[in-house]
Design a protein around this motif. Structure first.
Motif, PDB file in Angstrom:
ATOM      1  N   ASP A   1       0.840  -1.203   0.000  1.00  0.00           N
ATOM      2  CA  ASP A   1       0.000   0.000   0.000  1.00  0.00           C
ATOM      3  C   ASP A   1       0.878   1.257   0.000  1.00  0.00           C
ATOM      4  O   ASP A   1       0.693   2.186   0.796  1.00  0.00           O
ATOM      5  N   ALA A   2       1.860   1.261  -0.913  1.00  0.00           N
ATOM      6  CA  ALA A   2       2.804   2.375  -1.009  1.00  0.00           C
ATOM      7  C   ALA A   2       2.742   2.977  -2.401  1.00  0.00           C
ATOM      8  O   ALA A   2       2.657   2.264  -3.400  1.00  0.00           O
ATOM      9  N   SER A   3       2.820   4.305  -2.476  1.00  0.00           N
ATOM     10  CA  SER A   3       2.716   4.986  -3.767  1.00  0.00           C
ATOM     11  C   SER A   3       4.080   5.192  -4.429  1.00  0.00           C
ATOM     12  O   SER A   3       4.153   5.483  -5.618  1.00  0.00           O
ATOM     13  N   THR A   4       5.164   5.052  -3.647  1.00  0.00           N
ATOM     14  CA  THR A   4       6.509   5.198  -4.210  1.00  0.00           C
ATOM     15  C   THR A   4       7.378   4.043  -3.730  1.00  0.00           C
ATOM     16  O   THR A   4       7.057   3.381  -2.724  1.00  0.00           O
ATOM     17  N   ARG A   5       8.476   3.830  -4.447  1.00  0.00           N
ATOM     18  CA  ARG A   5       9.374   2.754  -4.019  1.00  0.00           C
ATOM     19  C   ARG A   5       9.987   3.071  -2.655  1.00  0.00           C
ATOM     20  O   ARG A   5      10.235   2.163  -1.850  1.00  0.00           O
ATOM     21  N   HIS A   6      10.249   4.350  -2.383  1.00  0.00           N
ATOM     22  CA  HIS A   6      10.794   4.731  -1.081  1.00  0.00           C
ATOM     23  C   HIS A   6       9.814   4.367   0.037  1.00  0.00           C
ATOM     24  O   HIS A   6      10.210   3.815   1.076  1.00  0.00           O
ATOM     25  N   ALA A   7       8.533   4.669  -0.188  1.00  0.00           N
ATOM     26  CA  ALA A   7       7.519   4.339   0.818  1.00  0.00           C
ATOM     27  C   ALA A   7       7.395   2.834   0.983  1.00  0.00           C
ATOM     28  O   ALA A   7       7.188   2.325   2.093  1.00  0.00           O
ATOM     29  N   ALA A   8       7.533   2.100  -0.113  1.00  0.00           N
ATOM     30  CA  ALA A   8       7.449   0.644  -0.049  1.00  0.00           C
ATOM     31  C   ALA A   8       8.598   0.078   0.784  1.00  0.00           C
ATOM     32  O   ALA A   8       8.405  -0.828   1.606  1.00  0.00           O
ATOM     33  N   VAL A   9       9.805   0.606   0.578  1.00  0.00           N
ATOM     34  CA  VAL A   9      10.967   0.151   1.350  1.00  0.00           C
ATOM     35  C   VAL A   9      10.773   0.460   2.833  1.00  0.00           C
ATOM     36  O   VAL A   9      11.028  -0.387   3.702  1.00  0.00           O
ATOM     37  N   THR A  10      10.291   1.669   3.131  1.00  0.00           N
ATOM     38  CA  THR A  10      10.083   2.069   4.527  1.00  0.00           C
ATOM     39  C   THR A  10       9.091   1.146   5.212  1.00  0.00           C
ATOM     40  O   THR A  10       9.309   0.694   6.344  1.00  0.00           O
ATOM     41  N   ARG A  11       7.984   0.846   4.534  1.00  0.00           N
ATOM     42  CA  ARG A  11       6.969  -0.009   5.153  1.00  0.00           C
ATOM     43  C   ARG A  11       7.484  -1.444   5.291  1.00  0.00           C
ATOM     44  O   ARG A  11       7.196  -2.118   6.284  1.00  0.00           O
ATOM     45  N   ALA A  12       8.243  -1.912   4.297  1.00  0.00           N
ATOM     46  CA  ALA A  12       8.796  -3.264   4.378  1.00  0.00           C
ATOM     47  C   ALA A  12       9.737  -3.389   5.572  1.00  0.00           C
ATOM     48  O   ALA A  12       9.768  -4.421   6.245  1.00  0.00           O
ATOM     49  N   ARG A  13      10.486  -2.336   5.860  1.00  0.00           N
ATOM     50  CA  ARG A  13      11.379  -2.363   7.016  1.00  0.00           C
ATOM     51  C   ARG A  13      10.589  -2.358   8.317  1.00  0.00           C
ATOM     52  O   ARG A  13      10.942  -3.038   9.268  1.00  0.00           O
ATOM     53  N   ARG A  14       9.519  -1.591   8.338  1.00  0.00           N
ATOM     54  CA  ARG A  14       8.690  -1.562   9.552  1.00  0.00           C
ATOM     55  C   ARG A  14       8.063  -2.929   9.829  1.00  0.00           C
ATOM     56  O   ARG A  14       7.875  -3.312  10.979  1.00  0.00           O
ATOM     57  N   LEU A  15       7.781  -3.650   8.770  1.00  0.00           N
ATOM     58  CA  LEU A  15       7.160  -4.971   8.935  1.00  0.00           C
ATOM     59  C   LEU A  15       8.183  -6.081   9.086  1.00  0.00           C
ATOM     60  O   LEU A  15       7.833  -7.241   9.215  1.00  0.00           O
ATOM     61  N   GLY A  16       9.474  -5.707   9.067  1.00  0.00           N
ATOM     62  CA  GLY A  16      10.521  -6.710   9.252  1.00  0.00           C
ATOM     63  C   GLY A  16      10.816  -7.534   8.022  1.00  0.00           C
ATOM     64  O   GLY A  16      11.444  -8.600   8.131  1.00  0.00           O
ATOM     65  N   LEU A  17      10.381  -7.074   6.843  1.00  0.00           N
ATOM     66  CA  LEU A  17      10.664  -7.803   5.600  1.00  0.00           C
ATOM     67  C   LEU A  17      12.035  -7.456   5.029  1.00  0.00           C
ATOM     68  O   LEU A  17      12.602  -8.226   4.261  1.00  0.00           O
ATOM     69  N   LEU A  18      12.514  -6.272   5.381  1.00  0.00           N
ATOM     70  CA  LEU A  18      13.836  -5.818   4.970  1.00  0.00           C
ATOM     71  C   LEU A  18      14.581  -5.292   6.186  1.00  0.00           C
ATOM     72  O   LEU A  18      13.953  -4.776   7.131  1.00  0.00           O
ATOM     73  N   PRO A  19      15.917  -5.404   6.188  1.00  0.00           N
ATOM     74  CA  PRO A  19      16.684  -4.877   7.343  1.00  0.00           C
ATOM     75  C   PRO A  19      16.782  -3.362   7.265  1.00  0.00           C
ATOM     76  O   PRO A  19      16.585  -2.754   6.234  1.00  0.00           O
TER      77      PRO A  19
END
Length: 284
Positions: free
Chosen positions: A266-284
């Protein structure tokens, strides 16, 4: 009621146990210790007439105490010098003190020996249930105390905060994760890919304690292997063309995977997608 006090140092715990063993068995000599690096170093001795027991270190299977530890039950002899049921590795210590009767009791924690206590006399004495029952109570109380301490230490270790990574270390961790994803993407060996995935999980574990808190409702987001590959490269600032080269994909395919990941997050930009993935523990 036990005379062994809670929260005292381990050395004091053993010392109290040795004294209590002498009291309850009425044997003049008592000594013992805990296993350290595979052997029991006798750290507490009371009632001795000589210094012969000093430095006694007992290995499992050897001597009366070693046999007690291996069999996880009391062992005794009322004529130590002539006993054929034990090895005589420690005669210089035991016979040096002049002991004839000897009782060895293993300290057991979770089915494993953690030490041994001895009670002895210079003359031949009969050892029966009246003596061994209270003696076993002493080592059982020590074993219970050690088990409690082990559990407390385990919980403290689990609660201890993970070391904080500085900005450079955190960036190195993220680059390593992205590199591993890129390598795994080129592999056809499932077993090797699984080993790399195990390393990736450890890297995520290092980053997790520092992840930003999730203030939004918790949702389960599942990214496909390829979507995660693409997003991890994007997290390092790579363009679609660079990601395509790294993962051996077409640029249009990279764009499709990235779009799918952004949609799931549910992200409109790749930066937002990376940020949310980190919050969910999908990325370090």
């Amino acid at each position: 009621m036990s005379t062994i006090a809670r929260c005292e140092p381990v050395e004091q715990l053993v010392a109290e146990g040795v004294r209590e063993l002498a009291r309850c068995t009425r044997f003049p000599v008592a000594f013992g210790g805990l296993i350290d690096h595979g052997t029991v170093s006798v750290t507490n001795i009371i009632g001795n007439r000589t210094r012969s027991l000093d430095g006694l270190s007992v290995r499992p299977e050897r001597g009366l105490g070693g046999r007690a530890m291996i069999e996880l039950r009391p062992r005794m002899t009322n004529d130590y010098r002539t006993s054929r049921q034990i090895t005589h590795d420690y005669d210089v210590y035991v016979l040096g003190e002049g002991l004839r009767t000897l009782l060895a009791l293993p300290i057991i924690v979770d089915g494993r020996p953690r030490g041994v206590l001895y009670a002895g006399a210079w003359e031949e004495s009969q050892i029966g249930g009246v003596t061994t029952a209270p003696a076993m109570g002493v080592v059982q109380r020590i074993g219970t105390e050690l088990r409690v301490r082990d559990e407390v230490e385990r919980r403290v270790r689990e609660m201890a905060p993970a070391p904080v990574l500085d900005a450079t270390q955190r960036e190195d961790l993220r680059e390593s994760f992205a590199e591993l994803r890129s390598i795994a993407a080129l592999l056809t060996d499932d077993a090797l890919r699984g080993r790399i995935a195990s390393v990736e999980r450890r890297l995520l574990g290092l980053a997790a304690p520092q992840a930003e808190p999730v203030t939004e409702p918790v949702q389960t987001v599942h990214l496909s292997r390829r979507e995660l590959d693409v997003l991890s490269c994007a997290a390092m600032g790579s363009t679609n063309a660079q990601i395509a080269a790294q993962l051996s994909l077409r640029e249009g395919t990279v764009k499709a995977y990235l779009g799918a990941a952004m949609s799931k997050l549910d992200a409109s930009t790749r930066h937002a997608a990376v940020t949310r993935a980190r919050r969910l523990g999908l990325l370090p």
